[in-house]
Design a protein around this motif. Structure first.
Motif, PDB file in Angstrom:
ATOM      1  N   PRO A 107       3.616  -4.730  19.099  1.00 13.98           N
ATOM      2  CA  PRO A 107       3.657  -3.143  19.379  1.00 13.98           C
ATOM      3  C   PRO A 107       3.219  -2.589  20.672  1.00 13.98           C
ATOM      4  O   PRO A 107       2.196  -2.993  20.918  1.00 13.98           O
ATOM      5  CB  PRO A 107       2.767  -2.966  18.019  1.00 13.98           C
ATOM      6  N   GLY A 108       3.922  -1.884  21.140  1.00 11.85           N
ATOM      7  CA  GLY A 108       3.655  -1.144  22.543  1.00 11.85           C
ATOM      8  C   GLY A 108       3.904  -1.953  23.588  1.00 11.85           C
ATOM      9  O   GLY A 108       3.634  -1.434  24.769  1.00 11.85           O
ATOM     10  N   PHE A 109       4.429  -3.134  23.441  1.00 13.37           N
ATOM     11  CA  PHE A 109       4.738  -3.786  24.621  1.00 13.37           C
ATOM     12  C   PHE A 109       6.279  -4.366  24.455  1.00 13.37           C
ATOM     13  O   PHE A 109       6.848  -4.329  25.437  1.00 13.37           O
ATOM     14  CB  PHE A 109       3.542  -5.106  24.751  1.00 13.37           C
ATOM     15  N   THR A 110       6.509  -5.011  23.479  1.00 16.54           N
ATOM     16  CA  THR A 110       8.001  -5.667  23.226  1.00 16.54           C
ATOM     17  C   THR A 110       8.626  -4.536  22.469  1.00 16.54           C
ATOM     18  O   THR A 110       9.918  -4.840  22.287  1.00 16.54           O
ATOM     19  CB  THR A 110       7.829  -7.067  22.650  1.00 16.54           C
ATOM     20  N   TYR A 111       7.994  -3.772  21.585  1.00 13.25           N
ATOM     21  CA  TYR A 111       8.977  -2.732  20.808  1.00 13.25           C
ATOM     22  C   TYR A 111       8.005  -1.552  20.807  1.00 13.25           C
ATOM     23  O   TYR A 111       6.661  -1.552  21.221  1.00 13.25           O
ATOM     24  CB  TYR A 111       9.207  -3.299  19.533  1.00 13.25           C
ATOM     25  N   SER A 112       8.503  -0.547  20.400  1.00 15.67           N
ATOM     26  CA  SER A 112       7.687   0.709  20.341  1.00 15.67           C
ATOM     27  C   SER A 112       6.417   0.753  19.451  1.00 15.67           C
ATOM     28  O   SER A 112       6.526   0.156  18.211  1.00 15.67           O
ATOM     29  CB  SER A 112       8.586   1.843  19.742  1.00 15.67           C
ATOM     30  N   GLY A 113       5.349   1.317  19.939  1.00 14.82           N
ATOM     31  CA  GLY A 113       4.225   1.126  19.391  1.00 14.82           C
ATOM     32  C   GLY A 113       3.625   2.475  18.546  1.00 14.82           C
ATOM     33  O   GLY A 113       4.397   3.488  18.475  1.00 14.82           O
ATOM     34  N   GLY A 114       2.272   2.638  18.342  1.00 17.07           N
ATOM     35  CA  GLY A 114       1.660   3.408  17.605  1.00 17.07           C
ATOM     36  C   GLY A 114       1.307   4.770  18.261  1.00 17.07           C
ATOM     37  O   GLY A 114       0.735   5.655  17.490  1.00 17.07           O
ATOM     38  N   PHE A 115       2.027   4.836  19.474  1.00 17.94           N
ATOM     39  CA  PHE A 115       1.799   6.352  19.976  1.00 17.94           C
ATOM     40  C   PHE A 115       2.842   7.336  19.542  1.00 17.94           C
ATOM     41  O   PHE A 115       3.195   8.103  20.247  1.00 17.94           O
ATOM     42  CB  PHE A 115       1.728   6.226  21.522  1.00 17.94           C
ATOM     43  N   GLY A 116       3.346   6.624  18.277  1.00 18.10           N
ATOM     44  CA  GLY A 116       4.580   7.540  17.872  1.00 18.10           C
ATOM     45  C   GLY A 116       4.450   7.378  16.421  1.00 18.10           C
ATOM     46  O   GLY A 116       3.335   6.905  15.659  1.00 18.10           O
ATOM     47  N   GLU A 117       5.115   8.563  15.671  1.00 15.76           N
ATOM     48  CA  GLU A 117       4.937   8.587  14.158  1.00 15.76           C
ATOM     49  C   GLU A 117       5.362   7.511  13.372  1.00 15.76           C
ATOM     50  O   GLU A 117       4.782   7.024  12.243  1.00 15.76           O
ATOM     51  CB  GLU A 117       5.595   9.916  13.703  1.00 15.76           C
ATOM     52  N   TYR A 118       6.338   6.642  13.799  1.00 13.67           N
ATOM     53  CA  TYR A 118       7.022   5.688  12.978  1.00 13.67           C
ATOM     54  C   TYR A 118       7.090   4.384  14.085  1.00 13.67           C
ATOM     55  O   TYR A 118       7.553   4.713  15.264  1.00 13.67           O
ATOM     56  CB  TYR A 118       8.358   6.059  12.455  1.00 13.67           C
ATOM     57  N   VAL A 119       6.992   3.202  13.517  1.00 14.68           N
ATOM     58  CA  VAL A 119       7.121   2.041  14.054  1.00 14.68           C
ATOM     59  C   VAL A 119       8.010   1.105  13.600  1.00 14.68           C
ATOM     60  O   VAL A 119       7.873   0.837  12.299  1.00 14.68           O
ATOM     61  CB  VAL A 119       5.666   1.408  14.378  1.00 14.68           C
ATOM     62  N   PRO A 120       9.008   0.419  14.271  1.00 17.38           N
ATOM     63  CA  PRO A 120       9.912  -0.414  13.777  1.00 17.38           C
ATOM     64  C   PRO A 120       9.303  -1.899  13.981  1.00 17.38           C
ATOM     65  O   PRO A 120       9.199  -2.456  15.183  1.00 17.38           O
ATOM     66  CB  PRO A 120      11.123  -0.285  14.442  1.00 17.38           C
ATOM     67  N   VAL A 121       8.747  -2.774  13.014  1.00 19.22           N
ATOM     68  CA  VAL A 121       8.206  -3.748  12.934  1.00 19.22           C
ATOM     69  C   VAL A 121       9.194  -5.083  12.911  1.00 19.22           C
ATOM     70  O   VAL A 121       9.781  -5.054  11.607  1.00 19.22           O
ATOM     71  CB  VAL A 121       6.930  -3.971  12.109  1.00 19.22           C
ATOM     72  N   PRO A 122       9.572  -5.815  13.745  1.00 26.44           N
ATOM     73  CA  PRO A 122      10.405  -7.101  13.454  1.00 26.44           C
ATOM     74  C   PRO A 122       9.857  -8.138  12.993  1.00 26.44           C
ATOM     75  O   PRO A 122       8.699  -8.282  12.904  1.00 26.44           O
ATOM     76  CB  PRO A 122      10.874  -7.507  15.018  1.00 26.44           C
ATOM     77  N   HIS A 123      10.674  -9.129  12.324  1.00 23.72           N
ATOM     78  CA  HIS A 123      10.038 -10.301  11.654  1.00 23.72           C
ATOM     79  C   HIS A 123       8.982  -9.697  10.768  1.00 23.72           C
ATOM     80  O   HIS A 123       7.817 -10.249  10.850  1.00 23.72           O
ATOM     81  CB  HIS A 123       9.714 -11.395  12.634  1.00 23.72           C
ATOM     82  N   ALA A 124       9.283  -8.906   9.835  1.00 24.57           N
ATOM     83  CA  ALA A 124       7.937  -8.427   9.025  1.00 24.57           C
ATOM     84  C   ALA A 124       7.240  -9.343   8.255  1.00 24.57           C
ATOM     85  O   ALA A 124       6.136  -9.036   8.146  1.00 24.57           O
ATOM     86  CB  ALA A 124       8.658  -7.078   8.310  1.00 24.57           C
ATOM     87  N   ASP A 125       7.968 -10.076   7.850  1.00 22.93           N
ATOM     88  CA  ASP A 125       7.186 -10.955   7.047  1.00 22.93           C
ATOM     89  C   ASP A 125       6.218 -11.781   7.778  1.00 22.93           C
ATOM     90  O   ASP A 125       5.256 -12.432   7.082  1.00 22.93           O
ATOM     91  CB  ASP A 125       8.237 -12.067   6.136  1.00 22.93           C
TER      92      ASP A 125
END
Length: 344
Positions: A107-125
């Motif tokens: 997060p914050g490097f390869t996809y949008s991180g926690g400096f936003g209200e919502y974060v999309p986490v890939p490969h969640a499991d």
């Protein structure tokens, strides 16, 4: 959603951006807390590259939306998003070294991180950890990076043992975490910094001695306190002086742990006293992240109160306060760590 967007070097803008989307293997997390880390500062200062203009990698929150093929998580679950995310198919992942993944999900490097209200986490499991009810979001935010990295370094890599002496150079978030964890293992810890407020906090986190590097020669003081040198040294800052001083502070057979990432002045390279290390039998170790499967032990220590990451948090802030915190980091004038809990 509201997000703090990096538009240029040292330029963060609070603005509205599109809500994130996910695929069948991902989840969307409503961020409840996100720590402000020096790694974020390195990106803000133009010293480290990021593939996302929304930083933030010390986050936890509540799952808002779940992809159709996610098995281990559901809407409403409290979760941590570790920085050691992985995609699962590289040789390191297959050996269980997910923190060394060749194609990491960070997060914050390869996809949008926690400096936003919502974060999309890939490969969640693979890339989420359940946050126990006993652990608040403020404490949980620290576990996504600084505490987990220090935990892996102190416990798994340097293998600090009860009764050993440990000297930590740099008493920011990483250093305070290292002090706290080493103390919890029964080590005798010395904290070195140039900020008296950080040194006071280091004592609260378990340091039995502190040294102001501006007022004293830290190498001499550490050697005197330890009667010849520490068993383990930690550079938690990443500048040439702290790295070399840490190595000089070791006794024969000592172990140096490098956690701090270098600044622009070093650009990834530090000249170390290799002959002294050879003649004294000094070992050099590095650490990065923590394998996700090791979180159970770390979370258990926090839930039981053996580790209390919230003690190093100096304040809860809003997204709009981050620029000020980064300016303080640039001047080495901030104390402790800060956690974003206000996103409007």
């Amino acid at each position: 959603m509201k997000a703090l967007v990096l538009e240029d070097t040292r330029k963060l803008i609070l603005t509205n951006v599109l809500d994130p989307t996910i695929d069948k293997n991902g989840v969307i997390v409503n961020v409840k807390a996100n720590g402000v880390c020096r790694s974020d500062w390195h990106v803000w200062a133009g010293e480290l590259a990021s593939g996302s203009n929304v930083l933030g990698h010390e986050l936890c929150g509540v799952i808002e939306e779940v992809g159709s093929e996610v098995k281990n998580f559901k809407k409403g679950d409290r979760v941590i998003v570790p920085i050691s995310g992985s995609e699962g198919s590289c040789p390191h992942c297959l050996k269980g070294q997910v923190h060394l993944c060749d194609s990491p999900d960070i997060p914050g490097f390869t996809y949008s991180g926690g400096f936003g209200e919502y974060v999309p986490v890939p490969h969640a499991d693979r890339n989420l950890v359940h946050l126990p009810e006993e652990i608040g979001f403020r404490d949980g935010a620290a576990l996504g990076c600084r505490v987990m990295t220090s935990y892996h370094g102190i416990v798994d890599i340097a293998k600090v043992r009860p009764g050993e002496t440990v000297v930590v150079y740099g008493c920011g978030g990483i250093g305070l975490s290292a002090i706290h964890i080493a103390n919890s293992l029964g080590a005798h810890v010395i904290g070195v910094d140039i900020n008296e407020s950080n040194l006071s906090l280091a004592k609260e986190m378990g340091a039995i001695h502190t040294v102001n590097g501006k007022q004293n020669d830290p190498i001499e003081v550490v050697r005197e306190l330890t009667r010849g040198g520490a068993d383990v040294s930690v550079d938690a800052l990443g500048i040439a002086q702290t790295c070399v001083n840490a190595i000089h502070s070791l006794r024969k057979g000592g172990r140096h742990l490098q956690i701090g990432v270098t600044s622009k002045a070093e650009s990834g390279y530090i000249s170390i006293p290799i002959d002294e290390m050879l003649m004294k039998g000094i070992h050099l170790y590095t650490t990065l992240g923590l394998p996700v499967h090791r979180f159970d032990k770390l979370l258990s220590s926090v839930a039981q109160g053996d580790l209390q990451p919230g003690k190093m948090v100096s304040g809860e802030i809003a997204l709009s306060d981050v620029n000020r915190i980064f300016e303080d980091m640039a001047n080495f004038s901030n104390t402790g760590t800060y956690v974003i809990t206000k996103f409007d």
